[in-house]
Write an enzyme that holds these catalytic residues in place. Structure first.
Site, PDB file in Angstrom:
ATOM      1  N   LYS A 136     -64.359  -7.293  -4.961  1.00 21.05           N
ATOM      2  CA  LYS A 136     -63.632  -7.695  -3.735  1.00 21.05           C
ATOM      3  C   LYS A 136     -64.007  -6.877  -2.525  1.00 21.05           C
ATOM      4  O   LYS A 136     -64.059  -7.378  -1.401  1.00 21.05           O
ATOM      5  CB  LYS A 136     -62.125  -7.658  -3.949  1.00 21.05           C
ATOM      6  CG  LYS A 136     -61.572  -6.412  -4.624  1.00 21.05           C
ATOM      7  CD  LYS A 136     -61.414  -6.623  -6.101  1.00 21.05           C
ATOM      8  CE  LYS A 136     -61.307  -5.337  -6.857  1.00 21.05           C
ATOM      9  NZ  LYS A 136     -60.236  -5.312  -7.808  1.00 21.05           N
ATOM     10  N   GLU A 172     -64.310 -15.793  -8.590  1.00 22.85           N
ATOM     11  CA  GLU A 172     -62.917 -16.087  -8.967  1.00 22.85           C
ATOM     12  C   GLU A 172     -62.158 -14.824  -9.371  1.00 22.85           C
ATOM     13  O   GLU A 172     -60.964 -14.684  -9.082  1.00 22.85           O
ATOM     14  CB  GLU A 172     -62.928 -17.096 -10.123  1.00 22.85           C
ATOM     15  CG  GLU A 172     -61.634 -17.787 -10.401  1.00 22.85           C
ATOM     16  CD  GLU A 172     -61.161 -18.686  -9.271  1.00 22.85           C
ATOM     17  OE1 GLU A 172     -60.214 -18.267  -8.589  1.00 22.85           O
ATOM     18  OE2 GLU A 172     -61.716 -19.787  -9.083  1.00 22.85           O
ATOM     19  N   GLY A 221     -57.477 -11.406 -10.486  1.00 20.64           N
ATOM     20  CA  GLY A 221     -57.789 -11.266 -11.911  1.00 20.64           C
ATOM     21  C   GLY A 221     -57.931 -12.597 -12.618  1.00 20.64           C
ATOM     22  O   GLY A 221     -58.868 -13.353 -12.372  1.00 20.64           O
ATOM     23  N   ILE A 247     -55.976 -15.309 -12.439  1.00 26.32           N
ATOM     24  CA  ILE A 247     -55.384 -16.523 -11.833  1.00 26.32           C
ATOM     25  C   ILE A 247     -56.484 -17.357 -11.174  1.00 26.32           C
ATOM     26  O   ILE A 247     -57.191 -16.861 -10.300  1.00 26.32           O
ATOM     27  CB  ILE A 247     -54.337 -16.181 -10.746  1.00 26.32           C
ATOM     28  CG1 ILE A 247     -53.305 -15.188 -11.270  1.00 26.32           C
ATOM     29  CG2 ILE A 247     -53.670 -17.431 -10.216  1.00 26.32           C
ATOM     30  CD1 ILE A 247     -52.283 -14.758 -10.212  1.00 26.32           C
ATOM     31  N   GLU A 263     -58.481   0.907  -9.759  1.00 25.94           N
ATOM     32  CA  GLU A 263     -59.874   1.059  -9.343  1.00 25.94           C
ATOM     33  C   GLU A 263     -60.346   2.460  -9.734  1.00 25.94           C
ATOM     34  O   GLU A 263     -59.529   3.355  -9.988  1.00 25.94           O
ATOM     35  CB  GLU A 263     -59.989   0.884  -7.832  1.00 25.94           C
ATOM     36  CG  GLU A 263     -59.638  -0.503  -7.340  1.00 25.94           C
ATOM     37  CD  GLU A 263     -60.467  -1.597  -7.987  1.00 25.94           C
ATOM     38  OE1 GLU A 263     -61.702  -1.553  -7.908  1.00 25.94           O
ATOM     39  OE2 GLU A 263     -59.880  -2.499  -8.599  1.00 25.94           O
ATOM     40  N   LYS A 280     -58.775  -8.340  -0.862  1.00 20.83           N
ATOM     41  CA  LYS A 280     -58.500  -9.629  -1.507  1.00 20.83           C
ATOM     42  C   LYS A 280     -57.954 -10.647  -0.504  1.00 20.83           C
ATOM     43  O   LYS A 280     -58.384 -11.801  -0.491  1.00 20.83           O
ATOM     44  CB  LYS A 280     -57.510  -9.420  -2.652  1.00 20.83           C
ATOM     45  CG  LYS A 280     -58.138  -8.653  -3.820  1.00 20.83           C
ATOM     46  CD  LYS A 280     -57.083  -8.158  -4.796  1.00 20.83           C
ATOM     47  CE  LYS A 280     -57.713  -7.566  -6.044  1.00 20.83           C
ATOM     48  NZ  LYS A 280     -56.742  -6.907  -6.915  1.00 20.83           N
ATOM     49  N   GLY A 334     -57.075  -6.242 -15.700  1.00 17.42           N
ATOM     50  CA  GLY A 334     -57.244  -5.965 -17.124  1.00 17.42           C
ATOM     51  C   GLY A 334     -58.453  -6.679 -17.697  1.00 17.42           C
ATOM     52  O   GLY A 334     -58.979  -7.615 -17.105  1.00 17.42           O
TER      53      GLY A 334
HETATM   54  P1  NAP Z   1     -65.315   0.199 -14.712  1.00 11.95           P
HETATM   55  O1  NAP Z   1     -64.459   0.073 -15.914  1.00 11.95           O
HETATM   56  O2  NAP Z   1     -65.340   1.480 -13.974  1.00 11.95           O
HETATM   57  O3  NAP Z   1     -66.797  -0.199 -15.143  1.00 11.95           O
HETATM   58  C1  NAP Z   1     -67.889  -0.074 -14.291  1.00 11.95           C
HETATM   59  C2  NAP Z   1     -69.155  -0.353 -15.080  1.00 11.95           C
HETATM   60  O4  NAP Z   1     -70.281  -0.303 -14.215  1.00 11.95           O
HETATM   61  C3  NAP Z   1     -69.444   0.699 -16.173  1.00 11.95           C
HETATM   62  O5  NAP Z   1     -69.942   0.052 -17.319  1.00 11.95           O
HETATM   63  C4  NAP Z   1     -70.535   1.588 -15.550  1.00 11.95           C
HETATM   64  O6  NAP Z   1     -71.412   2.142 -16.510  1.00 11.95           O
HETATM   65  C5  NAP Z   1     -71.271   0.572 -14.716  1.00 11.95           C
HETATM   66  N1  NAP Z   1     -71.982   1.133 -13.568  1.00 11.95           N
HETATM   67  C6  NAP Z   1     -71.451   1.785 -12.504  1.00 11.95           C
HETATM   68  N2  NAP Z   1     -72.415   2.105 -11.612  1.00 11.95           N
HETATM   69  C7  NAP Z   1     -73.569   1.626 -12.130  1.00 11.95           C
HETATM   70  C8  NAP Z   1     -74.920   1.623 -11.694  1.00 11.95           C
HETATM   71  N3  NAP Z   1     -75.282   2.172 -10.541  1.00 11.95           N
HETATM   72  N4  NAP Z   1     -75.853   1.038 -12.475  1.00 11.95           N
HETATM   73  C9  NAP Z   1     -75.507   0.469 -13.652  1.00 11.95           C
HETATM   74  N5  NAP Z   1     -74.246   0.426 -14.110  1.00 11.95           N
HETATM   75  C10 NAP Z   1     -73.293   1.001 -13.369  1.00 11.95           C
HETATM   76  O7  NAP Z   1     -64.929  -0.905 -13.631  1.00 11.95           O
HETATM   77  P2  NAP Z   1     -64.152  -2.278 -13.880  1.00 11.95           P
HETATM   78  O8  NAP Z   1     -62.689  -2.012 -13.884  1.00 11.95           O
HETATM   79  O9  NAP Z   1     -64.766  -3.009 -15.015  1.00 11.95           O
HETATM   80  O10 NAP Z   1     -64.438  -3.036 -12.495  1.00 11.95           O
HETATM   81  C11 NAP Z   1     -65.671  -3.659 -12.251  1.00 11.95           C
HETATM   82  C12 NAP Z   1     -65.524  -4.560 -11.012  1.00 11.95           C
HETATM   83  O11 NAP Z   1     -64.533  -5.539 -11.267  1.00 11.95           O
HETATM   84  C13 NAP Z   1     -65.065  -3.840  -9.737  1.00 11.95           C
HETATM   85  O12 NAP Z   1     -65.637  -4.486  -8.622  1.00 11.95           O
HETATM   86  C14 NAP Z   1     -63.559  -4.059  -9.743  1.00 11.95           C
HETATM   87  O13 NAP Z   1     -62.986  -3.963  -8.464  1.00 11.95           O
HETATM   88  C15 NAP Z   1     -63.514  -5.478 -10.265  1.00 11.95           C
HETATM   89  N6  NAP Z   1     -62.257  -5.896 -10.887  1.00 11.95           N
HETATM   90  C16 NAP Z   1     -61.662  -5.119 -11.825  1.00 11.95           C
HETATM   91  C17 NAP Z   1     -60.520  -5.563 -12.448  1.00 11.95           C
HETATM   92  C18 NAP Z   1     -59.826  -4.747 -13.500  1.00 11.95           C
HETATM   93  O14 NAP Z   1     -58.764  -5.150 -13.971  1.00 11.95           O
HETATM   94  N7  NAP Z   1     -60.384  -3.617 -13.926  1.00 11.95           N
HETATM   95  C19 NAP Z   1     -59.969  -6.811 -12.099  1.00 11.95           C
HETATM   96  C20 NAP Z   1     -60.613  -7.591 -11.135  1.00 11.95           C
HETATM   97  C21 NAP Z   1     -61.755  -7.129 -10.534  1.00 11.95           C
HETATM   98  P3  NAP Z   1     -70.904   3.140 -17.660  1.00 11.95           P
HETATM   99  O15 NAP Z   1     -70.079   2.303 -18.586  1.00 11.95           O
HETATM  100  O16 NAP Z   1     -72.138   3.660 -18.298  1.00 11.95           O
HETATM  101  O17 NAP Z   1     -70.091   4.195 -16.949  1.00 11.95           O
HETATM  102  N1  HSE Z   2     -57.282  -2.530  -9.265  1.00 18.90           N
HETATM  103  C1  HSE Z   2     -57.038  -3.926  -9.207  1.00 18.90           C
HETATM  104  C2  HSE Z   2     -55.563  -4.200  -9.367  1.00 18.90           C
HETATM  105  C3  HSE Z   2     -57.816  -4.627 -10.278  1.00 18.90           C
HETATM  106  O1  HSE Z   2     -54.837  -3.303  -9.795  1.00 18.90           O
HETATM  107  O2  HSE Z   2     -55.131  -5.294  -9.044  1.00 18.90           O
HETATM  108  C4  HSE Z   2     -57.743  -6.135 -10.173  1.00 18.90           C
HETATM  109  O3  HSE Z   2     -58.430  -6.591  -9.056  1.00 18.90           O
END
Ligand code: NAP
Ligand code: HSE
Length: 430
Positions: free
Chosen positions: A106, A130, A135, A137, A191, A206, A304
């Site tokens: 986002k 999406e 998340g 929805i 985050e 968002k 999640g």
């Molecule tokens: P996360 O758990 O911190 O995972 C990030 C992943 O990216 C890890 O696997 C990390 O590698 C990898 N990574 C980071 N920098 C990198 C690089 N330069 N080259 C290659 N790999 C790299 O983050 P996340 O929660 O999955 O979130 C990912 C995205 O989804 C973000 O944009 C976040 O805002 C979005 N998002 C998250 C959620 C949620 O509920 N968490 C919901 C909606 C959207 P390692 O595993 O080796 O550390």
């Molecule tokens: N950090 C974000 C949240 C992840 O808590 O809503 C989902 O975009």
């Protein structure tokens, strides 16, 4: 293997993942259910990190994300690392190399979406996102397709799971802010830097994208008014409850008949009679009001591993289903919002307010507060003083009628100049 969805494909679709964290892991595990999709490369930061993925073929991993975007065999790249750099360059390079994009990022969309969508147009690629708003929805697809016949002029939403989780636990269990934040981090909701959540940046990213596609005008992130939840006190939650409200972090957008947009993120007292008051924990909800549909609310898990994977996988499958069918795929999902919206500054807006004042216990103090408000054209809906403390001060809770923001800020200044302390000023849902 029993397949969840069987689609007649000419060839296997090759998907490259960049990121195998919370979201990437859920996406990888879910894509295994589709035999016509092959995850052929996965970029991570540390290939030796232990991962909770049964049977993961480590030979798929690389620590160079350019291996993914430059791989000529890959059709779709899912960017799931977050942040601006290197995500922007990776997505741009992937599109120039002929790949379609799915992202949950986002921040990147809000800050550099305009450039990314121009590149997508230039190279005839699509970017689907999406997962980037709420998340699990479904929002973007419904707004761009089944709701396309509407003029939607109002959005009111809870789009950050972490802050909603914190506010709910503080309210329902009286839990401490710090403890609940740690819990939200452990659950994979927050985050990498949770400041983005608690200070309202994530919700602002968002609502920037959501209001852009809903109002069909580009909403600039730097013009969005933003306040987080870090100043919300447990006393405010209790006082709000007593008055028939809940405190929620609300992302909202309105557009008037002249095309002027008021888009913001801030805590808000929402009536217990409203839908959003009952959206608790990590659940998100988005209420849209427009014509001809009226008002609808979409709600579900906002963060999640698996809820977010649901949206990312849906986007991957939508692209996969179209690949090879036409040279110009998914026309309704493409971005067409080149014109910037004219934006209303928060100081020009009209709101109702909750104000919590710590006042000295002196004769006439309530009258003086009332007079300052009246002098600023602010009418009071209610004013309550509870018992006097040992330090001879009392907490006074005020709810105003609709008033001008600039006038309200002036009244706060004058009330404080009169020797009182305004501990909280929170807008109230109208
Ligand atoms: P996360 O758990 O911190 O995972 C990030 C992943 O990216 C890890 O696997 C990390 O590698 C990898 N990574 C980071 N920098 C990198 C690089 N330069 N080259 C290659 N790999 C790299 O983050 P996340 O929660 O999955 O979130 C990912 C995205 O989804 C973000 O944009 C976040 O805002 C979005 N998002 C998250 C959620 C949620 O509920 N968490 C919901 C909606 C959207 P390692 O595993 O080796 O550390
Ligand atoms: N950090 C974000 C949240 C992840 O808590 O809503 C989902 O975009």
């Amino acid at each position: 293997m029993i397949l969840w969805y069987d689609f007649p494909m000419k060839k296997k679709i090759k998907v490259g993942l960049i990121g195998l964290g919370t979201v990437g892991s859920g996406v990888f595990k879910t894509l295994r259910n589709f035999d016509y999709i092959e995850v052929s490369k996965i970029a991570v930061r540390d290939i030796n990190k232990p991962r909770n993925i049964e049977g993961l073929d480590k030979s798929l991993l690389t620590d160079n994300p350019y291996d993914v975007v430059n791989d000529p065999e890959i059709d779709i790249v899912a960017e799931l690392i977050g942040g601006l750099d290197p995500a922007y360059d990776l997505i741009t390079t992937a599109m120039k190399n002929g790949k379609h994009i799915v992202t949950a990022n986002k921040e990147l969309l809000a800050k550099r979406g305009e450039e990314l969508f121009s590149t997508a147009d230039e190279y005839n690629r699509v970017i689907l996102y999406e997962a980037a708003i709420a998340g699990g929805i479904p929002l973007i697809m419904p707004i761009k397709t089944i709701l396309a016949g509407n003029k939607i002029n109002k959005i009111e939403a809870i789009v950050n799971g972490t802050t909603n989780y914190i506010l709910t636990k503080m309210d329902v269990q009286g839990a401490s802010y710090e403890d609940v934040l740690k819990e939200a981090q452990q659950l994979g909701y927050a985050e990498a830097d949770p400041t983005g959540d608690v200070e309202g940046f994530d919700a602002a990213y968002k609502i920037a994208t959501l209001s852009t596609i809903t109002f069909k005008k580009r909403i600039k992130i730097e013009k969005i008014y933003r306040e987080g939840i870090t100043k919300i006190r447990s006393q405010d939650m209790k006082a709000a409850n007593d008055l028939g409200y809940k405190i929620k972090l609300i992302a909202s957008g309105k557009i008037d008949e002249n095309g002027k947009a008021d888009v913001r993120v801030h805590p808000m007292l929402v009536s217990k009679k409203s839908t959003l008051a009952h959206i608790d924990y990590v659940t998100n909800a988005v209420s849209l009001t427009g014509h001809p549909v009226g008002s609808i609310t979409l709600s579900g898990p906002g963060a999640g591993e698996f809820p977010t994977a649901s949206s990312v996988v849906g986007d991957i499958l939508a692209i996969s289903a179209e690949l090879g069918t036409s040279d110009y795929i998914l026309p309704m999902m493409r971005c067409r919002h080149a014109e910037n919206a004219d934006m209303t500054d928060i100081s020009e807006t009209e709101n109702k307010y909750y104000m919590s004042i710590n006042a000295k216990n002196a004769m006439g103090v309530i009258g003086k507060i009332g007079n300052i408000c009246a002098d600023n054209n602010i009418s009071l809906a209610s004013i309550v003083q509870k018992c006097v403390s040992d330090d001879n001060t009392a907490d006074i809770t005020v709810i105003t009628e609709i008033a001008n923001e600039k006038a309200m800020q002036n009244a706060v200044k004058l009330i404080e100049q009169d020797g009182n302390k305004v501990n909280s000023l929170i807008r109230v849902q109208v």
